[in-house]
Scaffold this motif. Sequence first.
Motif, PDB file in Angstrom:
ATOM      1  N   HIS A 133       0.806  -1.233   0.000  1.00  0.00           N
ATOM      2  CA  HIS A 133       0.000   0.000   0.000  1.00  0.00           C
ATOM      3  C   HIS A 133       0.837   1.280   0.000  1.00  0.00           C
ATOM      4  O   HIS A 133       0.492   2.260   0.644  1.00  0.00           O
ATOM      5  N   ARG A 134       1.931   1.278  -0.758  1.00  0.00           N
ATOM      6  CA  ARG A 134       2.756   2.482  -0.850  1.00  0.00           C
ATOM      7  C   ARG A 134       2.283   3.421  -1.947  1.00  0.00           C
ATOM      8  O   ARG A 134       2.812   4.521  -2.084  1.00  0.00           O
ATOM      9  N   GLY A 135       1.366   2.974  -2.763  1.00  0.00           N
ATOM     10  CA  GLY A 135       0.775   3.852  -3.758  1.00  0.00           C
ATOM     11  C   GLY A 135       1.107   3.466  -5.184  1.00  0.00           C
ATOM     12  O   GLY A 135       2.034   2.707  -5.471  1.00  0.00           O
ATOM     13  N   TRP A 136       0.312   4.028  -6.072  1.00  0.00           N
ATOM     14  CA  TRP A 136       0.419   3.692  -7.486  1.00  0.00           C
ATOM     15  C   TRP A 136       1.665   4.264  -8.151  1.00  0.00           C
ATOM     16  O   TRP A 136       2.099   3.746  -9.176  1.00  0.00           O
ATOM     17  N   LEU A 137       2.268   5.293  -7.584  1.00  0.00           N
ATOM     18  CA  LEU A 137       3.522   5.791  -8.157  1.00  0.00           C
ATOM     19  C   LEU A 137       4.633   4.751  -8.031  1.00  0.00           C
ATOM     20  O   LEU A 137       5.456   4.599  -8.930  1.00  0.00           O
ATOM     21  N   TRP A 138       4.658   4.035  -6.914  1.00  0.00           N
ATOM     22  CA  TRP A 138       5.631   2.955  -6.759  1.00  0.00           C
ATOM     23  C   TRP A 138       5.381   1.888  -7.823  1.00  0.00           C
ATOM     24  O   TRP A 138       6.316   1.409  -8.466  1.00  0.00           O
ATOM     25  N   ALA A 139       4.127   1.522  -7.985  1.00  0.00           N
ATOM     26  CA  ALA A 139       3.785   0.497  -8.972  1.00  0.00           C
ATOM     27  C   ALA A 139       4.133   0.971 -10.385  1.00  0.00           C
ATOM     28  O   ALA A 139       4.664   0.202 -11.190  1.00  0.00           O
ATOM     29  N   ALA A 140       3.858   2.221 -10.692  1.00  0.00           N
ATOM     30  CA  ALA A 140       4.174   2.759 -12.020  1.00  0.00           C
ATOM     31  C   ALA A 140       5.686   2.759 -12.255  1.00  0.00           C
ATOM     32  O   ALA A 140       6.157   2.433 -13.351  1.00  0.00           O
ATOM     33  N   GLY A 141       6.454   3.105 -11.243  1.00  0.00           N
ATOM     34  CA  GLY A 141       7.912   3.031 -11.352  1.00  0.00           C
ATOM     35  C   GLY A 141       8.360   1.605 -11.632  1.00  0.00           C
ATOM     36  O   GLY A 141       9.278   1.370 -12.416  1.00  0.00           O
ATOM     37  N   GLY A 142       7.694   0.655 -11.011  1.00  0.00           N
ATOM     38  CA  GLY A 142       8.000  -0.742 -11.249  1.00  0.00           C
ATOM     39  C   GLY A 142       7.704  -1.164 -12.678  1.00  0.00           C
ATOM     40  O   GLY A 142       8.487  -1.887 -13.296  1.00  0.00           O
ATOM     41  N   VAL A 143       6.593  -0.698 -13.210  1.00  0.00           N
ATOM     42  CA  VAL A 143       6.245  -1.019 -14.596  1.00  0.00           C
ATOM     43  C   VAL A 143       7.299  -0.456 -15.551  1.00  0.00           C
ATOM     44  O   VAL A 143       7.716  -1.132 -16.503  1.00  0.00           O
ATOM     45  N   LEU A 144       7.757   0.752 -15.297  1.00  0.00           N
ATOM     46  CA  LEU A 144       8.816   1.335 -16.137  1.00  0.00           C
ATOM     47  C   LEU A 144      10.115   0.535 -16.035  1.00  0.00           C
ATOM     48  O   LEU A 144      10.793   0.299 -17.043  1.00  0.00           O
ATOM     49  N   ALA A 145      10.455   0.127 -14.835  1.00  0.00           N
ATOM     50  CA  ALA A 145      11.670  -0.669 -14.654  1.00  0.00           C
ATOM     51  C   ALA A 145      11.554  -2.017 -15.367  1.00  0.00           C
ATOM     52  O   ALA A 145      12.515  -2.488 -15.971  1.00  0.00           O
TER      53      ALA A 145
END
Length: 113
Positions: free
Chosen positions: A32-44
């Motif tokens: 639950h750290r937020g969608w920005l973390w998840a989006a960064g993961g998708v880019l990586a």
Amino acid sequence: MPVILRSAALFVLAALFEIGGAWLVWQGVREHRGWLWAAGGVLALGAYGLVATFQPDAHFGRILAAYGGIFVAGSILWGVVADGYRPDRWDLTGALVCLAGMAVIMWAPRNGG
């Protein structure tokens, strides 16, 4: 030898992007750290796919199969560093077996193919 060093460096970079990307998605969604973390993961994760294309071998299947060994060992190492995971002797033995398999798949001497 420079080809092997380049290949090994690319595998390590790919692992940082793939394992790090998956970890960021995990943190963003599951922790639950937020969608920005998840989006960064998708880019990586996308960067991981790009890095794999720079491997000197031209065979996609060989590169991805060999990378599997790096992924296994790298995931255990990531868990140790990022999450305080303590692998047991079987985790370490399995990772070493995977790395040995990776080396055979990727760098065994071949005659033209």
